[in-house]
Scaffold this active site. Sequence first.
Site, PDB file in Angstrom:
ATOM      1  N   GLY A  28      15.617 -15.763  10.629  1.00 15.38           N
ATOM      2  CA  GLY A  28      14.639 -14.774  10.177  1.00 15.38           C
ATOM      3  C   GLY A  28      13.670 -15.410   9.201  1.00 15.38           C
ATOM      4  O   GLY A  28      13.456 -16.627   9.218  1.00 15.38           O
ATOM      5  N   SER A  29      13.124 -14.590   8.327  1.00 17.79           N
ATOM      6  CA  SER A  29      12.081 -15.068   7.420  1.00 17.79           C
ATOM      7  C   SER A  29      12.663 -16.006   6.358  1.00 17.79           C
ATOM      8  O   SER A  29      13.864 -15.988   6.069  1.00 17.79           O
ATOM      9  CB  SER A  29      11.434 -13.867   6.735  1.00 17.79           C
ATOM     10  OG  SER A  29      12.430 -13.157   6.016  1.00 17.79           O
ATOM     11  N   GLY A  78      16.228 -16.090   4.269  1.00 13.75           N
ATOM     12  CA  GLY A  78      17.061 -17.298   4.233  1.00 13.75           C
ATOM     13  C   GLY A  78      17.346 -17.754   2.821  1.00 13.75           C
ATOM     14  O   GLY A  78      18.436 -18.242   2.514  1.00 13.75           O
ATOM     15  N   GLU A  84      17.890 -20.719  10.084  1.00 16.74           N
ATOM     16  CA  GLU A  84      16.781 -20.925  11.032  1.00 16.74           C
ATOM     17  C   GLU A  84      15.673 -19.981  10.602  1.00 16.74           C
ATOM     18  O   GLU A  84      15.686 -18.801  10.945  1.00 16.74           O
ATOM     19  CB  GLU A  84      17.235 -20.582  12.460  1.00 16.74           C
ATOM     20  CG  GLU A  84      18.303 -21.496  13.010  1.00 16.74           C
ATOM     21  CD  GLU A  84      17.748 -22.821  13.517  1.00 16.74           C
ATOM     22  OE1 GLU A  84      16.513 -22.998  13.548  1.00 16.74           O
ATOM     23  OE2 GLU A  84      18.562 -23.684  13.868  1.00 16.74           O
ATOM     24  N   CYS A 132       8.796 -18.063  16.056  1.00 20.13           N
ATOM     25  CA  CYS A 132       8.871 -18.946  14.885  1.00 20.13           C
ATOM     26  C   CYS A 132       8.101 -20.233  15.151  1.00 20.13           C
ATOM     27  O   CYS A 132       7.589 -20.853  14.224  1.00 20.13           O
ATOM     28  CB  CYS A 132      10.320 -19.244  14.535  1.00 20.13           C
ATOM     29  SG  CYS A 132      11.263 -19.870  15.929  1.00 20.13           S
TER      30      CYS A 132
HETATM   31  P1  NAD Z   1      13.560 -10.790   8.694  1.00 18.94           P
HETATM   32  O1  NAD Z   1      13.852 -11.891   7.738  1.00 18.94           O
HETATM   33  O2  NAD Z   1      12.811  -9.616   8.203  1.00 18.94           O
HETATM   34  O3  NAD Z   1      14.944 -10.213   9.306  1.00 18.94           O
HETATM   35  C1  NAD Z   1      15.841 -11.038  10.003  1.00 18.94           C
HETATM   36  C2  NAD Z   1      17.249 -10.505   9.845  1.00 18.94           C
HETATM   37  O4  NAD Z   1      17.702 -10.715   8.501  1.00 18.94           O
HETATM   38  C3  NAD Z   1      17.390  -9.008  10.098  1.00 18.94           C
HETATM   39  O5  NAD Z   1      18.586  -8.799  10.815  1.00 18.94           O
HETATM   40  C4  NAD Z   1      17.457  -8.435   8.687  1.00 18.94           C
HETATM   41  O6  NAD Z   1      18.131  -7.204   8.613  1.00 18.94           O
HETATM   42  C5  NAD Z   1      18.215  -9.508   7.970  1.00 18.94           C
HETATM   43  N1  NAD Z   1      18.001  -9.606   6.509  1.00 18.94           N
HETATM   44  C6  NAD Z   1      16.829  -9.464   5.842  1.00 18.94           C
HETATM   45  N2  NAD Z   1      17.008  -9.707   4.529  1.00 18.94           N
HETATM   46  C7  NAD Z   1      18.318 -10.019   4.369  1.00 18.94           C
HETATM   47  C8  NAD Z   1      19.124 -10.361   3.235  1.00 18.94           C
HETATM   48  N3  NAD Z   1      18.614 -10.453   2.013  1.00 18.94           N
HETATM   49  N4  NAD Z   1      20.445 -10.618   3.435  1.00 18.94           N
HETATM   50  C9  NAD Z   1      20.976 -10.570   4.668  1.00 18.94           C
HETATM   51  N5  NAD Z   1      20.265 -10.224   5.777  1.00 18.94           N
HETATM   52  C10 NAD Z   1      18.950  -9.950   5.624  1.00 18.94           C
HETATM   53  O7  NAD Z   1      12.820 -11.463   9.960  1.00 18.94           O
HETATM   54  P2  NAD Z   1      12.142 -10.770  11.237  1.00 18.94           P
HETATM   55  O8  NAD Z   1      10.890 -10.069  10.822  1.00 18.94           O
HETATM   56  O9  NAD Z   1      13.161 -10.036  12.019  1.00 18.94           O
HETATM   57  O10 NAD Z   1      11.757 -12.076  12.091  1.00 18.94           O
HETATM   58  C11 NAD Z   1      10.604 -12.838  11.871  1.00 18.94           C
HETATM   59  C12 NAD Z   1      10.926 -14.082  11.064  1.00 18.94           C
HETATM   60  O11 NAD Z   1      11.985 -14.806  11.667  1.00 18.94           O
HETATM   61  C13 NAD Z   1       9.740 -15.059  11.049  1.00 18.94           C
HETATM   62  O12 NAD Z   1       9.638 -15.616   9.774  1.00 18.94           O
HETATM   63  C14 NAD Z   1      10.142 -16.100  12.085  1.00 18.94           C
HETATM   64  O13 NAD Z   1       9.502 -17.348  11.904  1.00 18.94           O
HETATM   65  C15 NAD Z   1      11.625 -16.171  11.871  1.00 18.94           C
HETATM   66  N6  NAD Z   1      12.333 -16.691  13.041  1.00 18.94           N
HETATM   67  C16 NAD Z   1      12.860 -17.947  12.965  1.00 18.94           C
HETATM   68  C17 NAD Z   1      13.503 -18.490  14.063  1.00 18.94           C
HETATM   69  C18 NAD Z   1      14.065 -19.884  14.015  1.00 18.94           C
HETATM   70  O14 NAD Z   1      14.867 -20.219  14.879  1.00 18.94           O
HETATM   71  N7  NAD Z   1      13.672 -20.720  13.070  1.00 18.94           N
HETATM   72  C19 NAD Z   1      13.638 -17.740  15.238  1.00 18.94           C
HETATM   73  C20 NAD Z   1      13.113 -16.455  15.270  1.00 18.94           C
HETATM   74  C21 NAD Z   1      12.460 -15.934  14.160  1.00 18.94           C
END
Ligand code: NAD
Length: 500
Positions: free
Chosen positions: A234-235, A239, A256, A290
């Site tokens: 995720g973001s 992370g 990731e 991503c």
């Molecule tokens: P996001 O970070 O908003 O959410 C991702 C997940 O994390 C969700 O399930 C969310 O509920 C959870 N989450 C959020 N904050 C958290 C915390 N503090 N503790 C635990 N869990 C938490 O991301 P999104 O909007 O769903 O996805 C987009 C982002 O993901 C972009 O930044 C993109 O680049 C990244 N991404 C990276 C990869 C990779 O492999 N590097 C792949 C896909 C997406």
Amino acid sequence: MSYASQVSGIFGKLGIELPDAASGIEVRSPIDGNVILAVPASTQAEFSASVERAQACFLKWRNVPAPQRGALVRAFGEKVRQHKPTLGRLVTIETGKILQEGLGEVQEVIDICEFALGQSRQLYGLAIASERPDHKLLETWHPLGVVGIISAFNFPMAVWAWNAALALVCGDTLVWKPSEKTPLSALAINGLLLAAARESGVDAAGLSEVVIGELDLGEALVAHPGVRLVSATGSTAMGRAVGEACARLFKRSLLELGGNNAAIVCPSADSQLAVRAVTFAAVGTAGQRCTTLRRLFVHRAGCAQFVKRLLAAYENLPIGNPLHEGTLIGPLIDQGIYERMQAALQAARAAGGTVHYGGRIDVGLGGFYVRPALVEMPAQTGPMCEETFAPILYVVPYDGLDEAIEWNNAVSHGLSSAIFTRDLQEAETFISARGSDCGISNVNIGTSGAEIGGAFGGEKDTGGGREAGSDAWKNYMRRATNTINYGTSLPLAQGIRFEV
Ligand code: NAD
């Protein structure tokens, strides 16, 4: 037919019960912005019970020979292959990515299952020469435990599968918190794994649990002492929170995160190939990968001409219902991303950029559809240095390759990068130690669309994790070093004398 009834038909076809609740997490289709249904959120007690089931299952699963664990993953992959069109459609309805990409995502699940099946016979350790007579050293690998998976909305099946297929052959069990925006894809794909387990005679209870909730549930997963590894996609903000919490607990994390990916177009590039590759990388998945291409450095001599060709390609992009054949750009996931995109374009203008396209367009469906934006920037500055998870491509002319490589590396993320050139020295320099600092550096191909055979992930604010392919399996196992004395004396290491 409404997307709600289409989803109900999809679950019926898959033979999986569709949860429905009067209240819970509302799932919307970005195609028209309407609610599909509400999925009940997991309570704290249900979450704890899931982790406990996964812990109990691990105690049995770790004893199953790895190739037999691989056989389950193969059976699951076969099931996914059988249902590929249905699953691809579900991914499109829930994420808005075009059907071709929805199908591509399901193919990735099939591919990683095949990879993991082969890996199940290659979980090898080492035999190492000892400094002592009649001794040997071994390095052995063992199942780790319960793996917690947190995933993003944009790859609602594949990200889990990269982790799950390898973790399962390694002898681990899973607890998965998918994005609150895409729980249906999670329930469907996990349901197929459990069905494959039951049909293979494997006790499915606790093998792979899905828990539904928002970030507080993600936090609970990270904090639970029963979870040995947290694999979070995720973001970067997410992370950072997950990484810090894991570090405090000395828990393993596999991160990731976001990317702010760049490509360099050199004077010798095949410009037709480069235009196609850049366009797919920048606008595919409506800029919500991503690995989406966000920054482009074109040699000054050809920059104006290259931008002209890109603008022509952008003008003709078919934008609309992602389920329709021929559509190349579907909707943004929601209003939040649309607003962040518009704010970034505003900031780009303030930083001296010339913005082409990028506004909302009405395709007659509702939802947030935009024509991808191309922004000519005077230099790498302002919003160009951040990841805005939307289709914005910033272009800057460069004069020398060293300068372009420096700009490539000058942002906080380090996920994907590419160079377009037919000059061997330029290509080799870009992928050398003094070249791109990213986890992925490509030649004559865009930044997105990786294959599962290579390790996937990136450096710096991208989190440093690597999933899929290569030796990613080691993430999901614990390593032990064994010293074996097959002699009759007890020589000590480093020649220490200790006679009793
Ligand atoms: P996001 O970070 O908003 O959410 C991702 C997940 O994390 C969700 O399930 C969310 O509920 C959870 N989450 C959020 N904050 C958290 C915390 N503090 N503790 C635990 N869990 C938490 O991301 P999104 O909007 O769903 O996805 C987009 C982002 O993901 C972009 O930044 C993109 O680049 C990244 N991404 C990276 C990869 C990779 O492999 N590097 C792949 C896909 C997406």
